[in-house]
Design a protein around this motif. Sequence first.
Motif, PDB file in Angstrom:
ATOM      1  N   ASN A   1      22.011  44.865  35.231  1.00  7.44           N
ATOM      2  CA  ASN A   1      22.847  43.857  35.883  1.00  7.44           C
ATOM      3  C   ASN A   1      23.271  42.834  34.822  1.00  7.44           C
ATOM      4  O   ASN A   1      22.420  42.158  34.232  1.00  7.44           O
TER       5      ASN A   1
ATOM      6  N   TYR B   1      28.310  45.531  31.225  1.00  8.20           N
ATOM      7  CA  TYR B   1      29.417  45.150  32.110  1.00  8.20           C
ATOM      8  C   TYR B   1      30.555  46.157  32.021  1.00  8.20           C
ATOM      9  O   TYR B   1      31.199  46.481  33.030  1.00  8.20           O
TER      10      TYR B   1
ATOM     11  N   ARG C   1      30.887  49.618  37.704  1.00  8.62           N
ATOM     12  CA  ARG C   1      32.063  49.479  38.559  1.00  8.62           C
ATOM     13  C   ARG C   1      31.839  48.264  39.446  1.00  8.62           C
ATOM     14  O   ARG C   1      30.968  48.256  40.301  1.00  8.62           O
ATOM     15  N   THR C   2      32.607  47.222  39.201  1.00  9.09           N
ATOM     16  CA  THR C   2      32.442  46.002  39.977  1.00  9.09           C
ATOM     17  C   THR C   2      32.899  46.232  41.409  1.00  9.09           C
ATOM     18  O   THR C   2      33.829  46.999  41.664  1.00  9.09           O
ATOM     19  N   SER C   3      32.228  45.572  42.326  1.00 14.58           N
ATOM     20  CA  SER C   3      32.534  45.739  43.748  1.00 14.58           C
ATOM     21  C   SER C   3      33.907  45.172  44.086  1.00 14.58           C
ATOM     22  O   SER C   3      34.345  44.163  43.514  1.00 14.58           O
TER      23      SER C   3
ATOM     24  N   SER D   1      30.431  39.356  41.025  1.00 14.85           N
ATOM     25  CA  SER D   1      30.931  40.250  39.981  1.00 14.85           C
ATOM     26  C   SER D   1      31.227  39.481  38.689  1.00 14.85           C
ATOM     27  O   SER D   1      31.744  40.044  37.735  1.00 14.85           O
TER      28      SER D   1
END
Length: 267
Positions: free
Chosen positions: A160, A196, A200-202, A209
Amino acid sequence: MNTKLLTALIFVSVSFAAATPAKDARKQAVRIVAQIQRADYEGDRVAMQRGYDDLKLFIEDQKLTSRIRYWRGFAQWRRAINGFNDAVDPKDLEKDLNTALVEFKIAMEKDPTFVDAKVGTISCLGFLAFMNWKDQARAKELVGQILPLVKEADEMAPDNPRLIWVHGPILWNSPPERGGGQDKAIQNYERGLEAYSKIRTSDDPMEPSWGKPELMMSLAYCYLNAKSPDLNAAERYARNALEIVPYWHYVRDILLPQIVAAKAKLQ
């Protein structure tokens, strides 16, 4: 009219009436969250407080509550961080951090898998430990709360980027014999950027994010303040962060001018 048809129409109308306010509530909450995030970058502590207050309307929404609590905590957490840059009364900063901790705690209770609530908690406790460093008993107590949370979060989501970001100050302020140091902090932030780039960012704006510009900002700070500064790298990362968030008060008005001034001294 056919009884079955009438019943179906009533059911549809009731369902639509129930769904519409829920959609409207989410839309309003998303708008407020966006305002909080912009206010954070702009250093607008008044707007962050307003966002925190405005989100109170949605705390009983069972579908949103963990995220609403997170963003309320975020508003107070980042309000405190901005306060450090603006020399705000430490008592006010401590109040903001403690308020954030309450919100993050509720977010974790509502959703135990929500790592970002742990991220905010770790950072808030770290700032409180820093503020109370002269009171060794209090500082030790706070650090004692941080360590198990870091372990839990690392086990749940080691990649994360926001968790990696809050690791940075811990590493920067820890001696090499304890696994820390300036080089370790820089490596940590660089790993965060790599992580990062792979995730895959939400698409859901209620899910955190953020992180990429924060990692760049921290690298700029580290390269500026390292024992052996790399001012070109510091400026590159600061400008890269501003490409993403051009209105970032701290980077634009504080950090980048410090870097430029340091470079001017060498010329």
